[in-house]
Design an enzyme around this catalytic site. Structure first.
Site, PDB file in Angstrom:
ATOM      1  N   PHE A 184      31.088 -72.709 -11.918  1.00 56.11           N
ATOM      2  CA  PHE A 184      32.177 -71.870 -11.392  1.00 56.11           C
ATOM      3  C   PHE A 184      32.775 -71.096 -12.557  1.00 56.11           C
ATOM      4  O   PHE A 184      33.348 -71.686 -13.476  1.00 56.11           O
ATOM      5  CB  PHE A 184      33.283 -72.665 -10.687  1.00 56.11           C
ATOM      6  N   ASP A 204      32.860 -72.005 -21.399  1.00 58.15           N
ATOM      7  CA  ASP A 204      33.967 -71.655 -20.499  1.00 58.15           C
ATOM      8  C   ASP A 204      34.902 -72.861 -20.432  1.00 58.15           C
ATOM      9  O   ASP A 204      34.637 -73.827 -19.721  1.00 58.15           O
ATOM     10  CB  ASP A 204      33.424 -71.282 -19.115  1.00 58.15           C
ATOM     11  N   LYS A 219      43.908 -70.098 -17.503  1.00 56.98           N
ATOM     12  CA  LYS A 219      44.724 -71.069 -16.777  1.00 56.98           C
ATOM     13  C   LYS A 219      45.940 -71.554 -17.572  1.00 56.98           C
ATOM     14  O   LYS A 219      46.936 -70.853 -17.610  1.00 56.98           O
ATOM     15  CB  LYS A 219      43.839 -72.213 -16.270  1.00 56.98           C
TER      16      LYS A 219
HETATM   17  C1  LIG Z   1      39.450 -71.006 -12.692  1.00 55.79           C
HETATM   18  C2  LIG Z   1      38.239 -70.784 -13.501  1.00 55.79           C
HETATM   19  C3  LIG Z   1      37.791 -69.488 -13.794  1.00 55.79           C
HETATM   20  C4  LIG Z   1      38.405 -68.238 -13.185  1.00 55.79           C
HETATM   21  O1  LIG Z   1      39.754 -68.113 -13.492  1.00 55.79           O
HETATM   22  P1  LIG Z   1      40.697 -67.119 -12.614  1.00 55.79           P
HETATM   23  O2  LIG Z   1      41.963 -67.056 -13.407  1.00 55.79           O
HETATM   24  O3  LIG Z   1      40.868 -67.775 -11.278  1.00 55.79           O
HETATM   25  O4  LIG Z   1      39.985 -65.826 -12.527  1.00 55.79           O
HETATM   26  C5  LIG Z   1      36.683 -69.358 -14.626  1.00 55.79           C
HETATM   27  N1  LIG Z   1      36.073 -70.435 -15.136  1.00 55.79           N
HETATM   28  C6  LIG Z   1      36.483 -71.690 -14.876  1.00 55.79           C
HETATM   29  C7  LIG Z   1      35.769 -72.838 -15.506  1.00 55.79           C
HETATM   30  C8  LIG Z   1      37.570 -71.913 -14.038  1.00 55.79           C
HETATM   31  O5  LIG Z   1      37.939 -73.157 -13.752  1.00 55.79           O
END
Ligand SMILES: *Cc1c(COP(=O)(O)O)cnc(C)c1O
Length: 405
Positions: free
Chosen positions: A147, A232, A261
């Site tokens: 994700f 990520d 986040k």
């Molecule tokens: C939440 C998330 C994203 C995307 O972040 P948004 O601020 O919702 O665009 C990307 N990578 C990971 C691992 C995430 O948990």
């Protein structure tokens, strides 16, 4: 706090959303009106323990005093300049974030998806300018069940059919291999590969933790083959797993980190691509940008977040309370829990499907005053604010035991 004048209750507000709000979410039937620390309160004044923490956007809890103060102070001085001008908050944010993450350059963006998009662009540019990949031939290798966000390019390399169906045509240049499989990665990386992009822990997939040695293996492989390692850490980073970064569990240093986040302190969207100068240095004026990225309000809040993390207190809390979480879940195995994965204050809990779907369990938890969220099928994700107390955590585990019984 003075209560705002209420004309509509929870049920009425939920009904009011239906015709006017796009149905891209299916929220639990709770309407939150205020929050403090680990607790949220609904329109009727009912209190709930927040065991989701905005998917880790609220690592420091709701309205952490130091973060709220930093935001208030900045609101009273300067909020936005665009990058057409310098602002007096951005240098400190970049310096301190780079120092915290042990790297030397920062590309400030807003949302997580933008950080991922920016990481993809930086990797491609690096492949052409530095590695010498022929024009438009660069590939990026990603993991199944990833994700990374919701843009058209990002869903192009998702393996979740619900996230993809109806959104093509997709962006080419991505190869998907199974997660936690170094042999598959080895086979997929070739001379066109700009980067390997993975989550050190797959959050949305259900808090999937790779085997010991996987992250170190990715580092070794990418170094040997001459491509970038992009981690990520948007959900796994900034204290969640008991370390500043989840890659620290294997003492691994990726070339590029994606953060988001929690970087916005639960107040404003703040994300960043951080990495070595040889990599982020491939960007020149005009080649990439964002109107809001690096704005003074975001920089002020982001700096206050980094300041909280510099103390190490939150990482330590996550590590220590992570033991309580693990012990509590271990006791529930065989009593409605079929298995779980946990690192720091972060767990994916697989519930016996005979007891209920993840959604049903989340609804029952809500009625017990605990807010959590299912990921897939019968898996519940637990990720409380890192400010949670031991007693609160034990209370949440008690509620889980009760709804499984
Ligand atoms: C939440 C998330 C994203 C995307 O972040 P948004 O601020 O919702 O665009 C990307 N990578 C990971 C691992 C995430 O948990």
């Amino acid at each position: 706090m003075t209560a705002p004048v209420r004309t509509r209750g929870s049920a009425e507000l939920i009904r009011a959303e239906e015709p006017v709000l796009a149905h891209n979410y299916h929220p639990l039937p709770v309407v939150v009106a205020r929050a403090e620390g680990t607790w949220v309160e609904d329109v009727e004044g009912q209190r709930y323990l927040d065991m989701l923490a905005g998917y880790s956007a609220l690592n420091f809890g709701h309205r952490h005093p130091a973060l709220i103060e930093a935001a208030h102070r900045q609101l009273d001085r300067l909020t936005l300049t665009s990058r057409a001008f310098h602002n007096d908050r951005l240098a400190e944010f970049a310096e301190r974030l780079a120092a915290l993450t042990g790297t030397d350059m920062v590309l400030p963006m807003n949302t997580g998806a933008e950080a991922v998009e920016s990481g993809v662009k930086v990797a491609r540019k690096w492949a052409y300018d530095v590695k010498g990949v022929p024009a438009d031939r660069a590939t990026i290798v990603v993991a199944a069940d990833n994700f990374h966000g919701r843009t058209t390019t990002i869903v192009s390399f998702s393996t979740d059919e619900t996230a993809r169906r109806g959104f093509g045509p997709f962006t080419p240049g991505f190869r998907v291999v199974p997660y936690n499989d170094l042999a598959a990665l080895e086979a997929a990386v070739d001379e066109t590969t700009a980067a390997v992009l993975i989550e050190p822990v797959q959050g949305e997939a259900g808090v999937i933790i790779p085997d010991d040695g996987y992250l170190a293996g990715v580092r070794e492989l990418t170094s040997r083959k001459g491509c970038l390692f992009i981690a990520d850490e948007i959900q796994s980073g900034l204290g969640r797993t008991g370390r500043t970064l989840a890659v620290e569990h294997e003492s691994v240093v990726p070339d590029v980190l994606l953060l988001g986040k929690a970087l916005g302190g639960g107040i404003v969207p703040v994300s960043a691509v951080v990495g070595r100068r040889e990599v982020l240095g491939v960007l020149h004026p005009g080649e990439h940008g964002s109107t809001f990225g690096g704005n003074p309000l975001a920089a002020a809040v982001g700096t206050a977040v980094v300041e909280l993390l510099e103390t190490g207190e939150f990482q330590q809390r996550a590590a220590e309370l992570g033991v309580t979480l693990r012990e509590g879940l271990t006791r529930l195995v065989g009593k409605g829990v079929v298995g779980f994965r946990a690192r720091g204050l972060w767990a994916g809990v697989d519930i016996d499907p005979a007891i209920g779907t993840g959604r049903e369990i989340s609804e029952r938890l809500m009625r017990e005053g605990v807010l959590a969220k299912d990921t897939h099928g019968s898996t519940i994700r637990l990720a409380p604010p890192l400010t949670i107390t031991g007693d609160e955590l034990v209370g949440a585990l008690g509620a889980l035991e009760k709804v499984l019984g």
